[in-house]
Design a protein around this motif. Sequence first.
Motif, PDB file in Angstrom:
ATOM      1  N   VAL A 193      -8.757   0.931  -8.005  1.00  0.00           N
ATOM      2  CA  VAL A 193      -8.185   1.634  -6.849  1.00  0.00           C
ATOM      3  C   VAL A 193      -7.675   3.010  -7.239  1.00  0.00           C
ATOM      4  O   VAL A 193      -8.204   4.040  -6.803  1.00  0.00           O
ATOM      5  CB  VAL A 193      -7.057   0.806  -6.197  1.00  0.00           C
ATOM      6  CG1 VAL A 193      -6.508   1.542  -4.975  1.00  0.00           C
ATOM      7  CG2 VAL A 193      -7.570  -0.569  -5.800  1.00  0.00           C
ATOM      8  N   SER A 196     -12.088  10.223  -3.156  1.00  0.00           N
ATOM      9  CA  SER A 196     -12.228   9.928  -1.730  1.00  0.00           C
ATOM     10  C   SER A 196     -11.073   9.048  -1.283  1.00  0.00           C
ATOM     11  O   SER A 196     -10.914   7.923  -1.773  1.00  0.00           O
ATOM     12  CB  SER A 196     -13.568   9.230  -1.465  1.00  0.00           C
ATOM     13  OG  SER A 196     -13.631   8.749  -0.142  1.00  0.00           O
ATOM     14  N   ARG A 197     -10.258   9.559  -0.364  1.00  0.00           N
ATOM     15  CA  ARG A 197      -9.122   8.775   0.135  1.00  0.00           C
ATOM     16  C   ARG A 197      -9.603   7.545   0.898  1.00  0.00           C
ATOM     17  O   ARG A 197      -9.011   6.474   0.796  1.00  0.00           O
ATOM     18  CB  ARG A 197      -8.245   9.647   1.035  1.00  0.00           C
ATOM     19  CG  ARG A 197      -7.015   8.921   1.579  1.00  0.00           C
ATOM     20  CD  ARG A 197      -6.160   9.839   2.419  1.00  0.00           C
ATOM     21  NE  ARG A 197      -5.691  10.978   1.651  1.00  0.00           N
ATOM     22  CZ  ARG A 197      -4.942  11.958   2.162  1.00  0.00           C
ATOM     23  NH1 ARG A 197      -4.619  11.933   3.450  1.00  0.00           N
ATOM     24  NH2 ARG A 197      -4.547  12.951   1.408  1.00  0.00           N
ATOM     25  N   GLY A 198     -10.681   7.705   1.680  1.00  0.00           N
ATOM     26  CA  GLY A 198     -11.199   6.569   2.427  1.00  0.00           C
ATOM     27  C   GLY A 198     -11.689   5.467   1.514  1.00  0.00           C
ATOM     28  O   GLY A 198     -11.421   4.276   1.753  1.00  0.00           O
ATOM     29  N   ARG A 199     -12.404   5.851   0.468  1.00  0.00           N
ATOM     30  CA  ARG A 199     -12.884   4.850  -0.480  1.00  0.00           C
ATOM     31  C   ARG A 199     -11.723   4.185  -1.198  1.00  0.00           C
ATOM     32  O   ARG A 199     -11.754   2.980  -1.447  1.00  0.00           O
ATOM     33  CB  ARG A 199     -13.823   5.507  -1.488  1.00  0.00           C
ATOM     34  CG  ARG A 199     -14.400   4.541  -2.515  1.00  0.00           C
ATOM     35  CD  ARG A 199     -15.341   5.244  -3.464  1.00  0.00           C
ATOM     36  NE  ARG A 199     -15.843   4.324  -4.459  1.00  0.00           N
ATOM     37  CZ  ARG A 199     -16.669   4.669  -5.452  1.00  0.00           C
ATOM     38  NH1 ARG A 199     -17.079   5.935  -5.544  1.00  0.00           N
ATOM     39  NH2 ARG A 199     -17.071   3.785  -6.329  1.00  0.00           N
ATOM     40  N   GLU A 200     -10.699   4.969  -1.525  1.00  0.00           N
ATOM     41  CA  GLU A 200      -9.519   4.415  -2.174  1.00  0.00           C
ATOM     42  C   GLU A 200      -8.874   3.341  -1.298  1.00  0.00           C
ATOM     43  O   GLU A 200      -8.516   2.257  -1.767  1.00  0.00           O
ATOM     44  CB  GLU A 200      -8.521   5.526  -2.476  1.00  0.00           C
ATOM     45  CG  GLU A 200      -7.220   5.061  -3.107  1.00  0.00           C
ATOM     46  CD  GLU A 200      -6.229   6.189  -3.266  1.00  0.00           C
ATOM     47  OE1 GLU A 200      -6.423   7.025  -4.171  1.00  0.00           O
ATOM     48  OE2 GLU A 200      -5.264   6.251  -2.473  1.00  0.00           O
ATOM     49  N   PHE A 201      -8.712   3.655  -0.017  1.00  0.00           N
ATOM     50  CA  PHE A 201      -8.084   2.710   0.902  1.00  0.00           C
ATOM     51  C   PHE A 201      -8.923   1.439   1.055  1.00  0.00           C
ATOM     52  O   PHE A 201      -8.398   0.328   1.028  1.00  0.00           O
ATOM     53  CB  PHE A 201      -7.869   3.366   2.261  1.00  0.00           C
ATOM     54  CG  PHE A 201      -7.289   2.433   3.292  1.00  0.00           C
ATOM     55  CD1 PHE A 201      -5.948   2.075   3.250  1.00  0.00           C
ATOM     56  CD2 PHE A 201      -8.085   1.908   4.293  1.00  0.00           C
ATOM     57  CE1 PHE A 201      -5.416   1.214   4.189  1.00  0.00           C
ATOM     58  CE2 PHE A 201      -7.560   1.044   5.236  1.00  0.00           C
ATOM     59  CZ  PHE A 201      -6.221   0.698   5.184  1.00  0.00           C
ATOM     60  N   LEU A 202     -10.233   1.599   1.211  1.00  0.00           N
ATOM     61  CA  LEU A 202     -11.094   0.436   1.368  1.00  0.00           C
ATOM     62  C   LEU A 202     -11.090  -0.432   0.115  1.00  0.00           C
ATOM     63  O   LEU A 202     -11.087  -1.668   0.207  1.00  0.00           O
ATOM     64  CB  LEU A 202     -12.519   0.888   1.689  1.00  0.00           C
ATOM     65  CG  LEU A 202     -12.726   1.527   3.065  1.00  0.00           C
ATOM     66  CD1 LEU A 202     -14.170   1.988   3.228  1.00  0.00           C
ATOM     67  CD2 LEU A 202     -12.352   0.554   4.189  1.00  0.00           C
ATOM     68  N   THR A 203     -11.072   0.206  -1.043  1.00  0.00           N
ATOM     69  CA  THR A 203     -11.004  -0.558  -2.290  1.00  0.00           C
ATOM     70  C   THR A 203      -9.681  -1.293  -2.405  1.00  0.00           C
ATOM     71  O   THR A 203      -9.629  -2.450  -2.841  1.00  0.00           O
ATOM     72  CB  THR A 203     -11.197   0.375  -3.499  1.00  0.00           C
ATOM     73  OG1 THR A 203     -12.386   1.140  -3.329  1.00  0.00           O
ATOM     74  CG2 THR A 203     -11.317  -0.430  -4.784  1.00  0.00           C
ATOM     75  N   TRP A 237       0.825  -1.207   0.000  1.00  0.00           N
ATOM     76  CA  TRP A 237       0.000   0.000   0.000  1.00  0.00           C
ATOM     77  C   TRP A 237       0.860   1.258   0.000  1.00  0.00           C
ATOM     78  O   TRP A 237       0.657   2.176  -0.789  1.00  0.00           O
ATOM     79  CB  TRP A 237      -0.934  -0.022   1.201  1.00  0.00           C
ATOM     80  CG  TRP A 237      -1.452   1.318   1.616  1.00  0.00           C
ATOM     81  CD1 TRP A 237      -1.084   2.038   2.708  1.00  0.00           C
ATOM     82  CD2 TRP A 237      -2.435   2.115   0.945  1.00  0.00           C
ATOM     83  NE1 TRP A 237      -1.774   3.225   2.766  1.00  0.00           N
ATOM     84  CE2 TRP A 237      -2.613   3.293   1.699  1.00  0.00           C
ATOM     85  CE3 TRP A 237      -3.184   1.939  -0.214  1.00  0.00           C
ATOM     86  CZ2 TRP A 237      -3.501   4.299   1.321  1.00  0.00           C
ATOM     87  CZ3 TRP A 237      -4.073   2.937  -0.590  1.00  0.00           C
ATOM     88  CH2 TRP A 237      -4.228   4.085   0.173  1.00  0.00           C
ATOM     89  N   VAL A 248      -7.824  -2.361   0.089  1.00  0.00           N
ATOM     90  CA  VAL A 248      -7.875  -3.488   1.014  1.00  0.00           C
ATOM     91  C   VAL A 248      -8.711  -4.622   0.424  1.00  0.00           C
ATOM     92  O   VAL A 248      -8.329  -5.802   0.488  1.00  0.00           O
ATOM     93  CB  VAL A 248      -8.446  -3.050   2.372  1.00  0.00           C
ATOM     94  CG1 VAL A 248      -8.693  -4.258   3.275  1.00  0.00           C
ATOM     95  CG2 VAL A 248      -7.481  -2.080   3.056  1.00  0.00           C
ATOM     96  N   LEU A 249      -9.851  -4.284  -0.177  1.00  0.00           N
ATOM     97  CA  LEU A 249     -10.716  -5.310  -0.763  1.00  0.00           C
ATOM     98  C   LEU A 249     -10.010  -6.071  -1.874  1.00  0.00           C
ATOM     99  O   LEU A 249     -10.074  -7.309  -1.928  1.00  0.00           O
ATOM    100  CB  LEU A 249     -11.989  -4.659  -1.301  1.00  0.00           C
ATOM    101  CG  LEU A 249     -12.968  -5.599  -2.030  1.00  0.00           C
ATOM    102  CD1 LEU A 249     -13.449  -6.701  -1.092  1.00  0.00           C
ATOM    103  CD2 LEU A 249     -14.128  -4.811  -2.604  1.00  0.00           C
TER     104      LEU A 249
END
Length: 216
Positions: free
Chosen positions: A153, A91-98, A76, A100-101
Amino acid sequence: MGGIPATISRVRGTIDVVYREMLKFGAVGAVAFVVDVGLFNLLTSDLWFGSGAPPLDGHEKMAKIISAGTATVVAWLGNRYWSFRHRRQRSRGREFLTFVLMNVIATGIAVLCLAISHDVLGLTSKLADNVSGNLIGIGLGTLFRFWAYRTFVFTQFLDPQGRDRAAADAALDVPAAAEDASAPVPLESRREGRLTPAQGLPRVVAVPESKRRAAG
């Protein structure tokens, strides 16, 4: 015919970007691979430096999840701030969650390969575990990661200053007259009141000839 050179140029530019991304992605992946394989063997083999048996001896799938999770953090950092530093999501949060997924799916691929080899085929040696989990599994997971990072991502290109490229292009898409306030204003525009605010001149409203005569 005039559009063919432009198309070729765009294709070459795309290939160049993908090539550089692949090189950086490969370097980050190599580091993550060492972390993954090293930690996996540290937890399951004689590489364990402590006394007694390795902590996860006989729990290879759990060891693979831990080693892959640690390697994911390394990947990462390397990919976000180096390999794909010119790509972002809004969205940084959405980027991170994607991110991780996608790595959970890639880890699942590696664990599945290890499970098939270890539990279905009965290949329980350390060599077999490394071939199935760390060569085949990680190899397939790496191909999936590169495709997923670019597709899901890191999707939004940035300009060299780190801004959203689409927004920057839109901000630059202004009329030429608005960009150059010092440009001479045509007489017709002054008469018809078509001056822009950027030109710093008052709006002039055309007065019909009949009204001017009545006023005079």
